[in-house]
Write an enzyme that holds these catalytic residues in place. Structure first.
Site, PDB file in Angstrom:
ATOM      1  N   ASN A   9      72.700  51.661 -45.854  1.00 33.35           N
ATOM      2  CA  ASN A   9      71.574  51.923 -47.250  1.00 33.35           C
ATOM      3  C   ASN A   9      71.994  53.360 -47.297  1.00 33.35           C
ATOM      4  O   ASN A   9      71.569  54.307 -46.428  1.00 33.35           O
ATOM      5  CB  ASN A   9      70.252  51.602 -46.385  1.00 33.35           C
ATOM      6  CG  ASN A   9      69.032  52.016 -47.624  1.00 33.35           C
ATOM      7  OD1 ASN A   9      69.537  52.575 -48.752  1.00 33.35           O
ATOM      8  ND2 ASN A   9      67.967  52.266 -47.216  1.00 33.35           N
ATOM      9  N   LYS A  11      70.654  55.057 -49.649  1.00 33.80           N
ATOM     10  CA  LYS A  11      69.738  55.731 -50.513  1.00 33.80           C
ATOM     11  C   LYS A  11      69.887  56.397 -51.649  1.00 33.80           C
ATOM     12  O   LYS A  11      70.848  55.982 -52.230  1.00 33.80           O
ATOM     13  CB  LYS A  11      68.847  56.543 -49.059  1.00 33.80           C
ATOM     14  CG  LYS A  11      68.325  55.737 -48.029  1.00 33.80           C
ATOM     15  CD  LYS A  11      67.667  56.382 -46.910  1.00 33.80           C
ATOM     16  CE  LYS A  11      67.263  55.480 -45.670  1.00 33.80           C
ATOM     17  NZ  LYS A  11      66.316  56.062 -45.052  1.00 33.80           N
ATOM     18  N   HIS A  97      61.772  48.386 -48.272  1.00 34.63           N
ATOM     19  CA  HIS A  97      61.918  49.679 -47.297  1.00 34.63           C
ATOM     20  C   HIS A  97      60.602  50.431 -47.320  1.00 34.63           C
ATOM     21  O   HIS A  97      59.882  50.514 -48.359  1.00 34.63           O
ATOM     22  CB  HIS A  97      63.101  50.419 -48.053  1.00 34.63           C
ATOM     23  CG  HIS A  97      63.667  51.398 -47.066  1.00 34.63           C
ATOM     24  ND1 HIS A  97      63.081  52.528 -46.587  1.00 34.63           N
ATOM     25  CD2 HIS A  97      64.482  51.337 -46.042  1.00 34.63           C
ATOM     26  CE1 HIS A  97      63.713  52.936 -45.797  1.00 34.63           C
ATOM     27  NE2 HIS A  97      64.654  52.360 -45.410  1.00 34.63           N
ATOM     28  N   GLU A  99      60.170  53.447 -47.504  1.00 39.03           N
ATOM     29  CA  GLU A  99      60.132  54.513 -48.477  1.00 39.03           C
ATOM     30  C   GLU A  99      59.863  54.038 -49.731  1.00 39.03           C
ATOM     31  O   GLU A  99      58.945  54.760 -50.550  1.00 39.03           O
ATOM     32  CB  GLU A  99      61.440  55.085 -48.632  1.00 39.03           C
ATOM     33  CG  GLU A  99      61.970  55.855 -47.437  1.00 39.03           C
ATOM     34  CD  GLU A  99      63.510  56.098 -46.954  1.00 39.03           C
ATOM     35  OE1 GLU A  99      64.289  55.755 -47.833  1.00 39.03           O
ATOM     36  OE2 GLU A  99      63.751  56.272 -45.726  1.00 39.03           O
ATOM     37  N   GLU A 169      62.545  48.155 -38.922  1.00 39.13           N
ATOM     38  CA  GLU A 169      62.665  49.647 -39.171  1.00 39.13           C
ATOM     39  C   GLU A 169      61.346  50.330 -38.685  1.00 39.13           C
ATOM     40  O   GLU A 169      60.562  50.528 -39.728  1.00 39.13           O
ATOM     41  CB  GLU A 169      63.101  49.988 -40.471  1.00 39.13           C
ATOM     42  CG  GLU A 169      64.469  49.409 -40.932  1.00 39.13           C
ATOM     43  CD  GLU A 169      65.407  50.227 -41.819  1.00 39.13           C
ATOM     44  OE1 GLU A 169      66.280  50.446 -41.670  1.00 39.13           O
ATOM     45  OE2 GLU A 169      64.740  50.506 -42.996  1.00 39.13           O
ATOM     46  N   GLY A 175      65.518  58.356 -39.827  1.00 38.93           N
ATOM     47  CA  GLY A 175      65.944  59.683 -40.327  1.00 38.93           C
ATOM     48  C   GLY A 175      65.459  60.765 -39.557  1.00 38.93           C
ATOM     49  O   GLY A 175      65.554  61.940 -39.641  1.00 38.93           O
ATOM     50  N   SER A 214      67.813  55.609 -37.038  1.00 39.78           N
ATOM     51  CA  SER A 214      68.480  56.443 -36.356  1.00 39.78           C
ATOM     52  C   SER A 214      69.514  55.824 -35.495  1.00 39.78           C
ATOM     53  O   SER A 214      69.950  56.003 -34.451  1.00 39.78           O
ATOM     54  CB  SER A 214      67.682  57.209 -35.506  1.00 39.78           C
ATOM     55  OG  SER A 214      66.869  58.353 -36.160  1.00 39.78           O
TER      56      SER A 214
HETATM   57  P1  13P Z   1      68.530  56.364 -40.513  1.00 39.02           P
HETATM   58  O1  13P Z   1      69.589  55.623 -40.131  1.00 39.02           O
HETATM   59  O2  13P Z   1      68.933  57.372 -41.489  1.00 39.02           O
HETATM   60  O3  13P Z   1      67.260  56.486 -39.712  1.00 39.02           O
HETATM   61  O4  13P Z   1      67.944  55.472 -41.689  1.00 39.02           O
HETATM   62  C1  13P Z   1      67.380  54.225 -41.489  1.00 39.02           C
HETATM   63  C2  13P Z   1      67.110  53.330 -42.755  1.00 39.02           C
HETATM   64  O5  13P Z   1      66.025  53.720 -43.348  1.00 39.02           O
HETATM   65  C3  13P Z   1      67.819  52.452 -43.412  1.00 39.02           C
HETATM   66  O6  13P Z   1      67.246  51.702 -44.422  1.00 39.02           O
END
Ligand code: 13P
Length: 255
Positions: A9, A11, A97, A99, A169, A175, A214
């Site tokens: 992803n 982003k 997601h 976010e 997740e 992150g 992560s």
């Molecule tokens: P990270 O791998 O940067 O923690 O992000 C995970 C994520 O949100 C994937 O959709």
């Protein structure tokens, strides 16, 4: 047997140069890698370029996207439809997601509508669920995940989960470098599968459940060694061809 799916992803990251370098690198790194589905979800503007680069590399990578809207055409300024994504060969579409749930106020019900819209258009939802840090500390993880999944099951039936991907997740792990332990992730994955199995054991058995939060080359193998972890949804580490390919290879070797 569930075939693992490792998805990047990206982003809100990318440029023409970056997309070209990353996919060219991945085309090389993934040469000869079998036993895992590797997918990428670029920002929508780069889906076209990604399709061409993936094709140039012999179609070893599955193309995805990070969102869909709920209409295929019409007076919806600024929207992007499932049909358009399909037009560029994207098949695996991330929805729900954390976010988007947080910054765009997407509710469980709205995400469930997107889920059904993707299925209706022949696309595969990569359906994200997961708890916040406060919910985790309050011991509510399983309840939150069950509620998020029930929004789909109650509106569209448990069969809607056939041929879909769930990405667990935990929000506190995204992150932050503070990944869930493999044992904790396995426990939650097993509870998610058991929750679905209460409605339909066959649906629960086939559904891919990815871990996200992560994931790095250093910890990837520990997740894939778990029986209910069927791949990963990777953020930061998917922006580097070598790191992302190492995660994909770990999945191929473990499963
Ligand atoms: P990270 O791998 O940067 O923690 O992000 C995970 C994520 O949100 C994937 O959709």
């Amino acid at each position: 047997m569930r075939r693992p799916v490792v998805m990047g992803n990206w982003k809100l990251n990318g440029s023409k140069t970056m997309v070209t370098e990353l996919l060219t690198g991945l085309n090389e790194e993934l040469e000869g890698v079998t036993g895992v589905d590797v997918a990428v979800a670029p920002p929508a503007l780069y889906v076209d370029l990604a399709e061409r680069l993936i094709e140039a590399g012999g179609n070893k990578i599955i193309l995805g996207a990070q969102n869909t809207d709920l209409h295929n055409s019409g007076a919806y300024t600024g929207d992007m439809s499932a049909e358009m994504l399909k037009d560029f060969g994207a098949t695996h579409i991330i929805i729900g997601h954390s976010e988007r749930r947080e910054y765009h106020n997407e509710s469980d019900e709205f995400v469930a509508q997107k889920f059904a819209f993707l299925k209706k258009n022949g696309l595969k939802p990569v359906f994200c669920i997961g708890e916040s840090e406060a919910q985790n500390e309050a011991g509510e993880t399983e309840t939150v995940c069950a509620r998020q999944i029930d929004a789909v099951i109650n509106a569209h039936g448990v069969e809607a989960l056939n041929d879909a991907i769930i990405a667990y997740e935990p929000i506190w792990a995204i992150g932050t470098g503070k990944a869930a332990t493999a044992d904790d992730a396995q426990r939650i994955h097993a509870s998610i599968r058991a929750h679905i199995a209460k409605k339909d054991a066959a649906v629960a058995e086939q559904v891919i459940i990815q871990y996200g939060g992560s994931v790095k080359p250093e910890n990837a193998a520990s997740y894939f060694a778990q029986p209910d972890i069927d791949g990963a949804l990777v953020g930061g580490a998917s922006l580097d061809a070598k790191s992302f390919a190492a995660i994909a290879k770990a999945a191929a070797e473990a499963k």
